[in-house]
Write a protein that holds these residues in place. Structure first.
Motif, PDB file in Angstrom:
ATOM      1  N   ALA A 185      -7.266   8.112   0.823  1.00  0.00           N
ATOM      2  CA  ALA A 185      -6.138   8.064   0.275  1.00  0.00           C
ATOM      3  C   ALA A 185      -6.234   7.167  -1.211  1.00  0.00           C
ATOM      4  O   ALA A 185      -5.327   7.254  -1.926  1.00  0.00           O
ATOM      5  CB  ALA A 185      -5.352   7.007   1.122  1.00  0.00           C
ATOM      6  N   GLY A 186      -7.243   6.562  -1.404  1.00  0.00           N
ATOM      7  CA  GLY A 186      -7.500   5.762  -2.580  1.00  0.00           C
ATOM      8  C   GLY A 186      -7.092   4.493  -2.594  1.00  0.00           C
ATOM      9  O   GLY A 186      -7.226   3.585  -3.424  1.00  0.00           O
ATOM     10  N   LEU A 187      -6.923   3.919  -1.327  1.00  0.00           N
ATOM     11  CA  LEU A 187      -6.568   2.487  -1.205  1.00  0.00           C
ATOM     12  C   LEU A 187      -7.952   1.538  -1.173  1.00  0.00           C
ATOM     13  O   LEU A 187      -7.899   0.483  -1.492  1.00  0.00           O
ATOM     14  CB  LEU A 187      -5.694   2.112  -0.071  1.00  0.00           C
ATOM     15  CG  LEU A 187      -4.370   2.798  -0.068  1.00  0.00           C
ATOM     16  CD1 LEU A 187      -3.717   2.572   1.208  1.00  0.00           C
ATOM     17  CD2 LEU A 187      -3.454   2.071  -1.163  1.00  0.00           C
TER      18      LEU A 187
ATOM     19  N   PRO B 194      -4.297   5.984  -6.039  1.00  0.00           N
ATOM     20  CA  PRO B 194      -3.737   6.633  -5.062  1.00  0.00           C
ATOM     21  C   PRO B 194      -2.451   7.529  -5.510  1.00  0.00           C
ATOM     22  O   PRO B 194      -2.011   8.272  -4.764  1.00  0.00           O
ATOM     23  CB  PRO B 194      -3.258   5.582  -3.952  1.00  0.00           C
ATOM     24  CG  PRO B 194      -3.710   4.194  -4.693  1.00  0.00           C
ATOM     25  CD  PRO B 194      -4.615   4.433  -5.596  1.00  0.00           C
TER      26      PRO B 194
ATOM     27  N   ILE C 246      -1.085  12.562  -2.330  1.00  0.00           N
ATOM     28  CA  ILE C 246      -1.310  12.498  -0.821  1.00  0.00           C
ATOM     29  C   ILE C 246      -0.070  11.812  -0.309  1.00  0.00           C
ATOM     30  O   ILE C 246       0.765  11.117  -1.049  1.00  0.00           O
ATOM     31  CB  ILE C 246      -2.680  11.441  -0.526  1.00  0.00           C
ATOM     32  CG1 ILE C 246      -2.306  10.307  -1.308  1.00  0.00           C
ATOM     33  CG2 ILE C 246      -3.836  12.283  -0.925  1.00  0.00           C
ATOM     34  CD1 ILE C 246      -2.928   8.931  -0.549  1.00  0.00           C
TER      35      ILE C 246
ATOM     36  N   ARG D 286       2.554   1.752  -3.351  1.00  0.00           N
ATOM     37  CA  ARG D 286       1.520   2.302  -4.217  1.00  0.00           C
ATOM     38  C   ARG D 286       1.259   3.875  -4.106  1.00  0.00           C
ATOM     39  O   ARG D 286       1.326   4.649  -5.072  1.00  0.00           O
ATOM     40  CB  ARG D 286       0.168   1.627  -4.114  1.00  0.00           C
ATOM     41  CG  ARG D 286      -0.066   0.407  -4.914  1.00  0.00           C
ATOM     42  CD  ARG D 286      -1.359  -0.210  -4.831  1.00  0.00           C
ATOM     43  NE  ARG D 286      -2.403   0.645  -5.388  1.00  0.00           N
ATOM     44  CZ  ARG D 286      -3.763   0.294  -5.125  1.00  0.00           C
ATOM     45  NH1 ARG D 286      -4.062  -0.406  -4.207  1.00  0.00           N
ATOM     46  NH2 ARG D 286      -4.523   0.929  -5.829  1.00  0.00           N
ATOM     47  N   ILE D 287       1.169   4.114  -2.870  1.00  0.00           N
ATOM     48  CA  ILE D 287       0.894   5.598  -2.661  1.00  0.00           C
ATOM     49  C   ILE D 287       2.407   6.417  -3.096  1.00  0.00           C
ATOM     50  O   ILE D 287       2.165   7.424  -3.667  1.00  0.00           O
ATOM     51  CB  ILE D 287       0.676   5.825  -1.203  1.00  0.00           C
ATOM     52  CG1 ILE D 287      -0.823   5.456  -1.004  1.00  0.00           C
ATOM     53  CG2 ILE D 287       0.915   7.436  -0.823  1.00  0.00           C
ATOM     54  CD1 ILE D 287      -1.278   5.325   0.522  1.00  0.00           C
TER      55      ILE D 287
ATOM     56  N   ASP E 229       0.881  -1.015   0.035  1.00  0.00           N
ATOM     57  CA  ASP E 229      -0.269   0.018  -0.064  1.00  0.00           C
ATOM     58  C   ASP E 229       0.924   1.254   0.163  1.00  0.00           C
ATOM     59  O   ASP E 229       0.786   2.254  -0.493  1.00  0.00           O
ATOM     60  CB  ASP E 229      -0.890  -0.253   1.213  1.00  0.00           C
ATOM     61  CG  ASP E 229      -2.181  -0.774   1.187  1.00  0.00           C
ATOM     62  OD1 ASP E 229      -2.303  -1.287  -0.137  1.00  0.00           O
ATOM     63  OD2 ASP E 229      -2.688  -1.104   1.958  1.00  0.00           O
TER      64      ASP E 229
ATOM     65  N   TYR F  55      -8.737   5.607   4.468  1.00  0.00           N
ATOM     66  CA  TYR F  55      -8.237   4.843   3.103  1.00  0.00           C
ATOM     67  C   TYR F  55      -9.083   5.115   1.967  1.00  0.00           C
ATOM     68  O   TYR F  55      -8.216   5.073   0.669  1.00  0.00           O
ATOM     69  CB  TYR F  55      -8.242   3.437   3.413  1.00  0.00           C
ATOM     70  CG  TYR F  55      -7.235   2.943   4.508  1.00  0.00           C
ATOM     71  CD1 TYR F  55      -5.865   3.326   4.173  1.00  0.00           C
ATOM     72  CD2 TYR F  55      -7.330   2.005   5.567  1.00  0.00           C
ATOM     73  CE1 TYR F  55      -4.963   2.991   5.224  1.00  0.00           C
ATOM     74  CE2 TYR F  55      -6.472   1.664   6.271  1.00  0.00           C
ATOM     75  CZ  TYR F  55      -4.946   1.973   6.093  1.00  0.00           C
ATOM     76  OH  TYR F  55      -4.158   1.840   6.817  1.00  0.00           O
TER      77      TYR F  55
END
Lengths: 364, 486
Positions: free
Chosen positions: B54-56, B76, B81, A255-256, A252, B51
């Motif tokens: 955040a786009g997760l 995301p 962000i 990805r961010i 995660d 989340y």
């Protein structure tokens, strides 16, 4: 003092005569065991318990590992080694002494490095060494790479994951000889073979893959394909279990952070999987250096046939050792023993090099 | 960057097809440059909300806006962000510096001609569309546009060529695709200075303390200069002393960078101490959005009143009778709001056993009282009679009530000791702690415990008494369903 007497089982008189209070538990763990005065029994010390638990494993280790290693080491350093009838021992050293007393034989056993000299003069040994090296260098990186990619792909799909895992695990539970027979049929000569039919669709002429007159590299191709297919299941399993311990949050986070799939694989997955990769690398190297069964399985013409017209085209070190063990040639057994000692040293060196290289690259 | 959440809903479908709604029709606005705390008990949907921002997680329904841009379907990595995870998720195999620069490694600058090329391609695709539709007018229009776009591209290319000859340094700056190592290092040092971890740049995360790891995580989140900073329970993995320190630190960093920040916490004190605005949530629904002090002073319902404040608010029973509020049989308060009727819904559940309305216990008792009913029956029939099917009927009853029971809330520190006070308390014991005196007891005739904190000077008045009277300076009156009356 009255108080101490009541608890006399906890009083230990030390060497200099002073009484020290000790709890029985700590005593049993650290010391030579102790006598429980109240219960009149001896409590076993911890180290003895450890040895007793080790006994079954130790027996097998001694019988199947330590004794043969010492024996073959001895044999490899005895010139003109042969088993003397009536020595009543399978220990090489006892046999050696018996042979010195044996007056009927004209062959004299003596300590020396004759076996090693012979082996280094032997063309077949160099061929076996070269073949084994080639198999190791080509097979190990390929199988790790393919296994890693399959494991990562398998891990990222959710539906039918169990089914695919089973499919990839099948070769692991299948007998190597049976697999070899299947490959033998798949890669059979002429246009009837499965693989030849397949490449025939692309307009490629049938190839003689494994026949006696086949080229060395077509045989090699089949050996590599077979070895990868045969060994990949276990590697996938280890990689999958490693993957499942990696915290999903790293992905995660990556990805961010805008990392592409390939970057995530290269910079996150592989380093975090490095303990498993090291383990697989070491065991694969050892496994490939000991290659034998896949070659005789593929050629399917007996335990000392390694392809080609003379049956030694793809002989490996283990194959070499086995061939000489079977041989009735003079001092063949000594040569086989020398070969096995050389193989042991090679594997040991390879493993040490790998650990040294991986020191800064593996993240536990 | 203002963040706007509109009717955001997230439902999860369970394995057995059951639906769980984690976030239900949520709307709020985070003003530009403010620090907003999402506060609620565990499982209230606050992390899910974060989340989704955040786009997760993908929302089931609703929209998320960053300024004028709808980012609901933006992945995301393109939202701009920075997210700090609850357990930091620092890459263990990277040094602190590599952790901070990792987001920068992935930055790719588009070519300066990219915009022109996009324009040309756009025009080309429009022409194709017009050709298919046979729209001559549009075709002519788009062909003209294509000619213009191509001309612009040509011009820009030439310009770039010129720069290449005249000013190679500027050309390199314009056409570079990635950040250089020096630039990344500079940003890493800047971020490290901001969060005060510069001496540790070469260390691995596991060689740092929890608080330092936390700050590395913030530095990493800020490295790409995001538009919005998101923090998921940022302090929950720290010990009490570090927590206090770190939350001041977060506030300072947020003030220094002026970045719009949303953080999630279940700790009301944490939320109160650093947020500009608090969003209190429960069961996926927003309860109250206000400034911290306002949420504390003016809770909109019983949940918010109970959730905020430490020690917790005292809740006791009261009764509205004839337009007045009674506690322990005495008039507690008189206000015209008590004269208003209460419109509410009461949820009933009735059990029907064999067509008769009774509970299964009542049925069993009835059966035991009449053993003759079981006589001469087959074992199967006896079994069926002993375990009858129970039908549950649910009913909502709308009620209009004037006289009813209510809940009254008073914060522990909102009491004054007075002999004429309106609240009689049965004292259990009195504690003298530091500068305060705590009186532990119960409202006369009630079961719920009370904690009353009064200044030390009253010690001599209250010590050794079995019954005391207090006057609440402020109190809140709630319906039993939780709505605030006064």
């Amino acid at each position: 003092m009255a108080n101490l007497k009541e608890r006399n089982e906890e009083v230990v008189v030390t060497a200099n005569g002073s009484a020290v209070l000790q709890t029985p538990y700590i005593d049993a763990v650290t010391n030579k065991g102790y006598l429980d005065v109240k219960q009149h029994k001896w409590i076993m010390p911890e180290w003895l318990k450890g040895w007793i638990a080790l006994i079954p494993a130790l027996i097998f280790l001694i019988v199947f590992m330590i004794y043969p290693i010492i024996n073959s080491f001895m044999i490899s350093f005895i010139n003109n080694f042969y088993w003397v009838g009536g020595s009543n021992s399978s220990l090489a050293i006892v046999n050696f002494i018996a042979s010195r007393a044996n007056t009927r034989s004209s062959i004299v056993q003596s300590f020396g490095i004759q076996n090693y000299v012979n082996i280094f003069k032997d063309q077949l040994f160099w061929q076996a060494l070269g073949n084994t090296g080639l198999i190791v260098i080509v097979e190990v990186p390929l199988t790790i790479l393919v296994g890693l990619i399959i494991a990562v792909c398998l891990h990222s799909i959710k539906p039918l994951q169990g089914f695919y895992q089973t499919v990839f695990f099948l070769p692991y539970v299948t007998n190597a000889i049976a697999l070899g027979m299947v490959f033998n049929v798949m890669f059979s000569d002429g246009s009837a073979g499965l693989f030849n039919t397949l490449i025939g669709w692309f307009g490629i002429n049938p190839v003689n893959w494994l026949g006696a007159s086949a080229s060395k590299w077509s045989m090699f191709f089949v050996i590599v394909v077979y070895s990868i297919w045969n060994g990949i299941a276990f590697k996938i399993l280890v990689f999958m279990s490693g993957l499942s311990t990696i915290d999903k949050q790293y992905y995660d986070a990556a990805r961010i952070d805008g990392a592409s799939k390939f970057t995530i694989f290269r910079r996150i997955t592989v380093p975090l999987l490095s303990p498993q990769i090291l383990y697989i690398t070491v065991t694969s190297f050892i496994g490939a250096a000991k290659s034998y069964s896949q070659i005789i399985a593929l050629f399917g013409a007996g335990p000392v046939n390694f392809g080609g017209t003379d049956g030694t085209r793809w002989i490996t070190i283990v194959g070499f050792i086995y061939k000489y063990m079977q041989s009735t040639q003079e001092s063949a057994l000594g040569r086989a023993a020398a070969g096995s000692v050389i193989l042991l040293i090679l594997i040991l060196l390879l493993t040490l090099v790998q650990f040294a290289v991986s020191k800064n690259r593996v993240h536990y | 960057m203002e963040v706007r959440i509109e009717h955001l809903t997230k439902s999860f479908i369970g394995k057995k097809g059951s639906k769980t709604t984690a976030v239900n029709d949520m709307s709020f606005v985070v003003p530009d440059g403010k620090l907003v705390g999402l506060l609620g008990p565990s499982g209230c949907g606050k992390s899910t909300t974060l989340y989704m921002i955040a786009g997760l997680h993908k929302p089931t329904d609703g929209h998320i806006w960053f300024g004028d841009e709808d980012v609901t379907n933006v992945p995301p990595e393109n939202r701009g962000i920075g997210l700090v995870f609850q357990n930091y998720a620092l890459y263990p195999h990277f040094s602190v510096k590599q952790n901070i620069t990792f987001p920068l490694d992935n930055v790719r600058f588009p070519s300066p001609l990219q915009a022109y090329k996009t324009r040309v391609n756009e025009a080309k695709s429009q022409i194709k569309k017009a050709q298919k539709a046979g729209d001559q007018e549009a075709l002519a229009l788009h062909e003209k546009e294509l000619a213009e776009a191509e001309e612009a591209l040509q011009k820009a290319t030439e310009e770039l060529e010129q720069i290449k000859v005249q000013d190679p340094e500027r050309y390199a700056q314009l056409t570079k695709k990635k950040l250089t190592k020096e630039e990344k290092d500079e940003i890493a040092h800047k971020m490290a200075r901001l969060v005060d971890i510069e001496p540790y740049l070469e260390r691995k995360p596991k060689e740092l303390s929890g608080g330092q790891q936390q700050r590395v995580a913030i530095a990493r989140a800020l490295a790409k200069s995001p538009r919005v900073l998101l923090l998921d329970e940022p302090l929950s993995n720290l010990d009490a002393r570090l927590r206090l320190q770190t939350r001041e630190e977060i506030r300072r960093i947020q003030k220094e960078t002026g970045i719009t920040t949303i953080f999630v916490t279940h700790d009301q004190e944490e939320a109160m101490s650093i947020s500009d605005v608090i969003v209190v949530m429960n069961f996926g629904v927003i309860q109250q959005i206000d400034e911290p002090q306002k949420v504390y002073d003016e809770p909109v319902n019983l949940f918010v009143a109970k959730f905020l404040g430490s020690p917790a608010i005292n809740i006791f029973d009261g009764e509205i009778k004839g337009g007045k509020l009674y506690v322990a049989g005495e008039v507690f308060d008189d206000d015209k709001v008590y004269k208003e009727e209460y419109h509410g819904v009461i949820h009933h559940e009735y059990a029907f056993v064999k067509g008769t309305r009774m509970t299964s216990e009542e049925y069993q008792a009835d059966l035991a009282a009449h053993p003759e009913r079981l006589e001469g029956l087959q074992p199967k029939e006896v079994k069926a009679l002993k375990n009858p099917e129970i039908e549950i009927v649910q009913e909502d009853e709308e009620v209009v009530k004037k006289d009813r029971l209510v809940k009254i809330g008073v914060r522990p520190e909102a009491f004054t000791y007075s002999k004429k006070g309106s609240l009689p308390i049965d004292v259990q014991f009195v504690q003298h702690v530091g500068r305060d005196v705590s009186v532990i007891g119960r409202v006369k005739g009630q079961e719920t415990g009370m904690k009353i904190i009064i200044p030390s000077e009253s010690w001599k008045d209250v010590v050794g008494q079995n019954e005391l009277r207090f006057e609440p300076k402020r109190f809140y009156v709630f319906e039993e369903s939780g709505e605030r009356i006064k």
